[in-house]
Design an enzyme around this catalytic site. Structure first.
Site, mmCIF file in Angstrom:
data_model
loop_
_atom_site.group_PDB
_atom_site.id
_atom_site.type_symbol
_atom_site.label_atom_id
_atom_site.label_comp_id
_atom_site.label_asym_id
_atom_site.label_seq_id
_atom_site.Cartn_x
_atom_site.Cartn_y
_atom_site.Cartn_z
ATOM 1 N N ALA A 66 -0.648 5.835 -3.882
ATOM 2 C CA ALA A 66 -0.347 4.638 -2.914
ATOM 3 C C ALA A 66 0.835 5.110 -2.048
ATOM 4 O O ALA A 66 1.783 5.744 -2.517
ATOM 5 C CB ALA A 66 0.158 3.454 -3.844
ATOM 6 N N GLY A 111 -2.170 6.621 -7.184
ATOM 7 C CA GLY A 111 -3.234 5.688 -6.767
ATOM 8 C C GLY A 111 -4.582 6.666 -6.263
ATOM 9 O O GLY A 111 -5.836 6.173 -6.178
ATOM 10 N N GLU A 114 -6.485 7.193 -9.285
ATOM 11 C CA GLU A 114 -6.896 5.945 -9.794
ATOM 12 C C GLU A 114 -8.289 5.755 -8.909
ATOM 13 O O GLU A 114 -9.259 5.335 -9.279
ATOM 14 C CB GLU A 114 -6.118 4.882 -9.486
ATOM 15 C CG GLU A 114 -4.876 4.853 -10.318
ATOM 16 C CD GLU A 114 -3.694 3.875 -10.257
ATOM 17 O OE1 GLU A 114 -3.177 3.759 -9.121
ATOM 18 O OE2 GLU A 114 -3.544 2.915 -11.070
ATOM 19 N N GLU A 134 3.699 7.785 -11.774
ATOM 20 C CA GLU A 134 4.218 6.754 -11.186
ATOM 21 C C GLU A 134 5.731 6.264 -11.902
ATOM 22 O O GLU A 134 6.530 5.982 -11.554
ATOM 23 C CB GLU A 134 3.400 5.409 -11.291
ATOM 24 C CG GLU A 134 2.352 5.191 -10.529
ATOM 25 C CD GLU A 134 0.972 5.918 -10.607
ATOM 26 O OE1 GLU A 134 1.116 6.737 -11.506
ATOM 27 O OE2 GLU A 134 0.174 5.423 -9.997
HETATM 28 N N1 DAK Z 1 2.968 7.889 0.068
HETATM 29 C C1 DAK Z 1 3.714 7.918 1.254
HETATM 30 N N2 DAK Z 1 4.122 9.171 2.033
HETATM 31 C C2 DAK Z 1 3.611 10.250 1.239
HETATM 32 C C3 DAK Z 1 3.034 10.116 -0.033
HETATM 33 C C4 DAK Z 1 2.965 8.916 -0.680
HETATM 34 N N3 DAK Z 1 2.306 8.848 -1.918
HETATM 35 N N4 DAK Z 1 2.689 11.510 -0.450
HETATM 36 C C5 DAK Z 1 3.198 12.483 0.464
HETATM 37 N N5 DAK Z 1 3.493 11.575 1.821
HETATM 38 C C6 DAK Z 1 3.963 11.966 3.053
HETATM 39 C C7 DAK Z 1 5.443 12.540 2.911
HETATM 40 O O1 DAK Z 1 6.429 11.625 2.798
HETATM 41 C C8 DAK Z 1 5.411 13.618 3.949
HETATM 42 O O2 DAK Z 1 5.535 12.774 5.212
HETATM 43 P P1 DAK Z 1 6.801 13.247 6.115
HETATM 44 O O3 DAK Z 1 8.202 13.315 5.410
HETATM 45 O O4 DAK Z 1 6.216 14.597 6.878
HETATM 46 O O5 DAK Z 1 6.800 11.949 7.062
HETATM 47 C C9 DAK Z 1 4.070 14.108 4.317
HETATM 48 O O6 DAK Z 1 3.272 12.936 3.254
HETATM 49 C C10 DAK Z 1 3.915 15.432 3.697
HETATM 50 O O7 DAK Z 1 4.361 15.302 2.170
HETATM 51 P P2 DAK Z 1 5.441 16.482 1.525
HETATM 52 O O8 DAK Z 1 6.063 17.091 2.769
HETATM 53 O O9 DAK Z 1 6.176 15.854 0.418
HETATM 54 O O10 DAK Z 1 4.337 17.599 1.271
HETATM 55 P P3 DAK Z 1 4.668 18.548 0.165
HETATM 56 O O11 DAK Z 1 3.630 19.584 0.231
HETATM 57 O O12 DAK Z 1 6.192 19.423 -0.061
HETATM 58 O O13 DAK Z 1 4.595 17.942 -1.509
HETATM 59 C C11 DAK Z 1 3.412 16.300 -2.986
HETATM 60 C C12 DAK Z 1 3.222 17.180 -1.859
HETATM 61 C C13 DAK Z 1 2.023 15.547 -3.115
HETATM 62 C C14 DAK Z 1 3.831 16.871 -4.004
HETATM 63 C C15 DAK Z 1 4.492 15.309 -2.519
HETATM 64 O O14 DAK Z 1 4.372 14.799 -1.258
HETATM 65 C C16 DAK Z 1 4.723 14.133 -3.423
HETATM 66 O O15 DAK Z 1 5.062 14.216 -4.566
HETATM 67 N N6 DAK Z 1 4.081 13.057 -3.052
HETATM 68 C C17 DAK Z 1 4.148 11.736 -3.799
HETATM 69 C C18 DAK Z 1 3.306 11.908 -4.921
HETATM 70 C C19 DAK Z 1 3.235 10.615 -5.672
HETATM 71 O O16 DAK Z 1 4.429 10.475 -6.187
HETATM 72 N N7 DAK Z 1 2.056 9.801 -5.983
HETATM 73 C C20 DAK Z 1 2.178 8.666 -6.537
HETATM 74 C C21 DAK Z 1 2.553 7.579 -5.688
HETATM 75 S S1 DAK Z 1 2.890 6.123 -6.768
HETATM 76 C C22 DAK Z 1 1.267 -0.706 -7.767
HETATM 77 C C23 DAK Z 1 0.412 -0.327 -6.975
HETATM 78 C C24 DAK Z 1 -0.051 0.837 -7.031
HETATM 79 C C25 DAK Z 1 0.860 1.925 -7.735
HETATM 80 C C26 DAK Z 1 1.922 1.654 -8.517
HETATM 81 C C27 DAK Z 1 2.306 0.254 -8.771
HETATM 82 N N8 DAK Z 1 1.731 -2.210 -7.991
HETATM 83 C C28 DAK Z 1 1.670 -2.836 -6.612
HETATM 84 C C29 DAK Z 1 2.591 -2.750 -8.949
HETATM 85 C C30 DAK Z 1 0.498 3.326 -7.447
HETATM 86 C C31 DAK Z 1 1.649 4.157 -7.282
HETATM 87 C C32 DAK Z 1 1.355 5.423 -6.858
HETATM 88 O O17 DAK Z 1 0.452 5.845 -6.403
#
Ligand code: DAK
Length: 260
Positions: A66, A111, A114, A134
């Site tokens: 997400a 997400g 998911e 998360e």
């Molecule tokens: N959201 C927004 N932007 C994201 C993103 C994300 N999930 N993942 C990556 N990006 C963006 C980065 O910010 C970056 O943007 P700029 O800084 O260039 O503007 C760009 O994509 C490239 O990412 P990186 O520079 O970080 O790329 P790397 O190769 O260094 O790293 C990575 C790749 C996938 C390991 C890293 O980007 C990362 O850790 N991303 C986040 C992964 C993550 O934690 N995903 C889970 C997200 S939480 C809920 C509803 C839904 C959910 C929870 C609660 N409620 C409403 C209660 C679900 C939550 C999630 O999915």
């Protein structure tokens, strides 16, 4: 169909939907989820679609979760509402009439995983990373992850994955049953298309009913599930496809199903 965050192509009964926000690693923001819901409503009316593939744009990610940046300012009510948006869209996907293959071509996190789990099964590239990180953000999965992961991998593994927030390789995910096949990255989409094409040549009504029966059997007691299967087995004997399939076998021909 004209969407900013999605692109879609269809060829010979097989549709390919690409999640298209490569600059944010295809992260799911509100606009994308809304467009995905609209897309699913439209595509479910398409009688010439028999299998759908979902993949991510770019060479790095299927969907990296997400959109974390969009979640920053949510309050509790807003978070619940955002969770419902994602849950509803993924449920819509899960009950789509045709099978959906997730072609996971890189990160499928939060997400993103998911979304993949709401598809019928997951094919992954050899460099894919899957997980529910998360809890590393102080959150829990909010788009059905606590519900579906357990069904894919069992209670213990689902808890381990969710509590640690670890990323798992496609090989690890294959070993614990989350992924059904691993492909070299360059071959992933072609392999998904080949499988979708094979599915599209099977009886479309039968495949749709089998999908529904397998999905629903998980929520029913054994006898009720058997009864449901029995009545669907009976119902399929009213279809033209059943005559086409059986006649083709008897006449040693290939069936040309109509989906009726
Ligand atoms: N959201 C927004 N932007 C994201 C993103 C994300 N999930 N993942 C990556 N990006 C963006 C980065 O910010 C970056 O943007 P700029 O800084 O260039 O503007 C760009 O994509 C490239 O990412 P990186 O520079 O970080 O790329 P790397 O190769 O260094 O790293 C990575 C790749 C996938 C390991 C890293 O980007 C990362 O850790 N991303 C986040 C992964 C993550 O934690 N995903 C889970 C997200 S939480 C809920 C509803 C839904 C959910 C929870 C609660 N409620 C409403 C209660 C679900 C939550 C999630 O999915």
């Amino acid at each position: 169909m004209n969407f900013e965050t999605l692109s879609y192509e269809k060829k010979d009964f097989v549709g390919t939907l690409t999640i298209n926000r490569p600059k944010a690693l295809n992260a799911l923001n509100r606009q994308l989820l809304t467009e995905l819901g609209q897309f699913l409503n439209e595509v479910d009316e398409d009688k010439d679609l028999r299998c759908l593939i979902i993949t991510g744009s770019g060479d790095k990610a299927f969907v990296a979760g997400a959109d974390i940046k969009e979640m920053e300012d949510l309050d509790a009510a807003g978070a619940k509402e955002f969770s419902k948006l994602g849950q509803d869209v993924f449920r819509r996907l899960e009950v789509l009439k045709v099978p959906v293959i997730a072609a996971v071509n890189g990160f499928a996190l939060g997400g993103g995983l998911e979304l993949a789990m709401a598809c019928d099964f997951i094919l992954a590239s050899d460099d894919a990373k899957l997980g529910l990180p998360e809890t590393s953000l102080g959150l829990i999965p909010g788009f059905g992850g606590t519900v579906r992961l357990r069904r894919y991998v069992g209670m213990g593994k689902a808890k381990e994955m969710t509590y640690t927030g670890d990323h798992y390789s496609s090989e690890e995910a294959y070993n614990f049953g989350l992924v059904t096949k691993i492909l070299p990255k360059a071959d992933l989409l072609a392999a998904a298309e080949k499988m979708a094409s094979k599915i599209s040549k099977r009886g479309p009504v039968a495949v749709g009913i089998a999908k529904m029966a397998i999905n629903e059997s998980g929520d029913l007691a054994l006898d009720a599930a058997m009864e449901m299967e029995r009545s669907q087995f009976g119902a399929i004997f009213k279809t033209e496809d059943k005559n086409i399939g059986i006649n083709a076998f008897i006449n040693k021909e290939k069936p040309n199903f109509k989906g009726e």
